[in-house]
Design an enzyme around this catalytic site. Structure first.
Site, PDB file in Angstrom:
ATOM      1  CE  LYS A  51     -18.067 -11.602 -44.525  1.00  0.00           C
ATOM      2  NZ  LYS A  51     -17.117 -11.130 -45.544  1.00  0.00           N
TER       3      LYS A  51
HETATM    4  O1  G3P Z   1     -16.092  -8.526 -46.962  1.00  0.00           O
HETATM    5  C1  G3P Z   1     -17.206  -7.779 -47.287  1.00  0.00           C
HETATM    6  C2  G3P Z   1     -16.913  -6.361 -47.699  1.00  0.00           C
HETATM    7  O2  G3P Z   1     -15.853  -5.832 -46.957  1.00  0.00           O
HETATM    8  C3  G3P Z   1     -16.824  -6.155 -49.168  1.00  0.00           C
HETATM    9  O3  G3P Z   1     -16.360  -4.878 -49.516  1.00  0.00           O
HETATM   10  O4  G3P Z   1     -15.491  -3.274 -51.180  1.00  0.00           O
HETATM   11  O5  G3P Z   1     -16.680  -5.347 -51.964  1.00  0.00           O
HETATM   12  O6  G3P Z   1     -17.941  -3.508 -50.907  1.00  0.00           O
HETATM   13  P1  G3P Z   1     -16.632  -4.232 -50.977  1.00  0.00           P
END
Ligand code: G3P
Length: 226
Positions: free
Chosen positions: A86
């Site tokens: 990633k």
């Molecule tokens: O994995 C990346 C993403 O899904 C993060 O989500 O909720 O931290 O914006 P969030």
């Protein structure tokens, strides 16, 4: 649409895998920190996730230069055959993605917030692109509309000649916060939704299912007593 779990928590992954719907896992530095992860344990932790999941497991590089990202990517790819590296969508990330893709290492380009970023990620050879939904909502913008534009724009072109093994680039709806996000991502044709465990649980629940089940159980009691 496939379901990925957005977590580094082994118990959550094991539980979701047992439901028969889990196609992959995405992790990020925040999710690893949330479970109290230590730097030295990171490779082994990713390896354990890879053992639990029959599908791609994204492990993130936090390096900032292309050479360091490539070095991280090569190391991460050694952990297990289903590791996906990633990498943030930025200039150094694009350059590293190109190198890793040419070496046959799949990349998930993350922190994607625009159509041009997504197109450039695909052109660089990303196997997966992760447009974030909820973080737009956090700043009072429409994350689902942004996701829809990325799905549509990337779908306009064939990027398979750039990706590892000539596979089609897949869009991962990320930063998903609700079953509504999941439903809309599926309706617009996102390939994958990566979902936190609590949200994945909510996706299988519905009050009318609960009410219907309750009625069936009560009626079956009557049948047993008749
Ligand atoms: O994995 C990346 C993403 O899904 C993060 O989500 O909720 O931290 O914006 P969030």
């Amino acid at each position: 649409m496939k379901f990925f779990l957005d977590t580094a928590d082994l118990a959550e992954i094991e539980e979701a895998a047992s439901w028969g719907v889990l196609a992959g896992v995405t992790t990020n530095p925040t999710l690893y920190a949330r479970i109290g992860g230590k730097l030295a344990d990171f490779p082994r932790h990713i390896e354990r996730i890879c053992e639990l999941v029959d599908g791609p497991v994204s492990a993130e590089s936090v390096a900032m230069t292309r050479d360091e990202i490539v070095r991280d990517g090569r190391e991460l790819a050694q952990i297990a055959p289903n590791v996906v590296v990633k990498i943030p969508t930025m200039v150094e990330g694009l350059a590293a993605t190109r190198t890793l893709a040419q070496e046959g290492i799949p990349v998930n380009m993350t922190l994607c917030f625009s159509v041009p970023q997504a197109i450039m990620a695909a052109r660089a050879g990303a196997r997966y692109i992760s447009p974030f939904v909820g973080r737009f909502d956090d700043i009072s913008e429409d994350g689902l509309a942004q996701l829809e534009q990325v799905v549509q724009a990337v779908g306009n072109y064939d990027f398979s000649e750039n990706t590892v093994g000539g596979q089609r680039v897949e869009i991962i709806a990320a930063s998903v916060r609700s079953a509504h996000h999941v439903a809309q991502a599926a309706l617009m044709g996102a390939d994958i939704a990566t979902v936190p465990f609590a949200t994945l649980k909510k996706c299988v629940q519905h009050p009318l299912t609960d009410r219907g089940l309750d009625a069936f159980l009560k009626d079956w009691e009557k049948v047993q007593k008749a």
